[in-house]
Design a protein around this motif. Structure first.
Motif, PDB file in Angstrom:
ATOM      1  N   PRO A   7      -1.315  -1.411  -6.244  1.00 38.23           N
ATOM      2  CA  PRO A   7      -1.144  -0.077  -5.679  1.00 38.23           C
ATOM      3  C   PRO A   7      -2.002   0.987  -6.359  1.00 38.23           C
ATOM      4  O   PRO A   7      -2.349   1.987  -5.738  1.00 38.23           O
ATOM      5  N   SER A  12      -5.210   4.107   0.394  1.00 36.88           N
ATOM      6  CA  SER A  12      -4.376   4.478   1.552  1.00 36.88           C
ATOM      7  C   SER A  12      -5.140   4.559   2.861  1.00 36.88           C
ATOM      8  O   SER A  12      -4.824   5.380   3.723  1.00 36.88           O
ATOM      9  N   ASP A  25       2.293  -3.086   4.827  1.00 32.91           N
ATOM     10  CA  ASP A  25       2.803  -1.818   5.349  1.00 32.91           C
ATOM     11  C   ASP A  25       2.320  -0.735   4.401  1.00 32.91           C
ATOM     12  O   ASP A  25       1.666  -1.028   3.396  1.00 32.91           O
ATOM     13  N   GLN A  26       2.632   0.506   4.727  1.00 38.02           N
ATOM     14  CA  GLN A  26       2.263   1.622   3.868  1.00 38.02           C
ATOM     15  C   GLN A  26       3.498   2.443   3.541  1.00 38.02           C
ATOM     16  O   GLN A  26       4.364   2.638   4.406  1.00 38.02           O
ATOM     17  N   SER A  27       3.546   2.958   2.326  1.00 38.22           N
ATOM     18  CA  SER A  27       4.627   3.829   1.906  1.00 38.22           C
ATOM     19  C   SER A  27       4.597   5.112   2.733  1.00 38.22           C
ATOM     20  O   SER A  27       3.536   5.696   2.946  1.00 38.22           O
ATOM     21  N   GLU A  28       5.747   5.542   3.191  1.00 38.04           N
ATOM     22  CA  GLU A  28       5.827   6.795   3.935  1.00 38.04           C
ATOM     23  C   GLU A  28       5.549   7.993   3.040  1.00 38.04           C
ATOM     24  O   GLU A  28       5.136   9.041   3.517  1.00 38.04           O
ATOM     25  N   ASP A  29       5.789   7.848   1.741  1.00 40.73           N
ATOM     26  CA  ASP A  29       5.594   8.958   0.808  1.00 40.73           C
ATOM     27  C   ASP A  29       4.126   9.270   0.554  1.00 40.73           C
ATOM     28  O   ASP A  29       3.709  10.417   0.629  1.00 40.73           O
ATOM     29  N   ASP A  30       3.343   8.227   0.238  1.00 32.61           N
ATOM     30  CA  ASP A  30       1.957   8.476  -0.165  1.00 32.61           C
ATOM     31  C   ASP A  30       0.926   7.582   0.534  1.00 32.61           C
ATOM     32  O   ASP A  30      -0.263   7.673   0.260  1.00 32.61           O
ATOM     33  N   LEU A  34       2.111  -1.523   0.828  1.00 30.66           N
ATOM     34  CA  LEU A  34       3.332  -2.253   0.494  1.00 30.66           C
ATOM     35  C   LEU A  34       3.158  -3.674   1.008  1.00 30.66           C
ATOM     36  O   LEU A  34       2.736  -3.877   2.145  1.00 30.66           O
TER      37      LEU A  34
END
Length: 64
Positions: A7, A12, A25-30, A34
């Motif tokens: 990470p 991103s 997947d991708q973190s919704e925060d940054d 994932l």
């Protein structure tokens, strides 16, 4: 095949998610990558190799 992600190297871009949403997947925060499946099934392995190859941050590692 075993997949791992770093990470700290992820920029991103989301290329991996677009290539293999069953595995990444991708973190919704940054937006950082994932990993959903560290050991993807045979039918996804070619796409995972492609995702690793197109990752601009080189955050995806594949061990055969």
């Amino acid at each position: 095949m075993r997949v791992s992600v770093d990470p700290d190297r992820c920029c991103s871009s989301g290329q991996c998610v677009m290539a293999v949403p069953e595995v990444f997947d991708q973190s919704e925060d940054d937006g950082v990558v994932l990993l959903i499946q560290a050991r993807p099934p045979a039918e996804l392995q070619s796409a995972v190799r492609t995702a690793a190859g197109i990752c601009p941050g080189r955050a995806i590692s594949v061990q055969e």
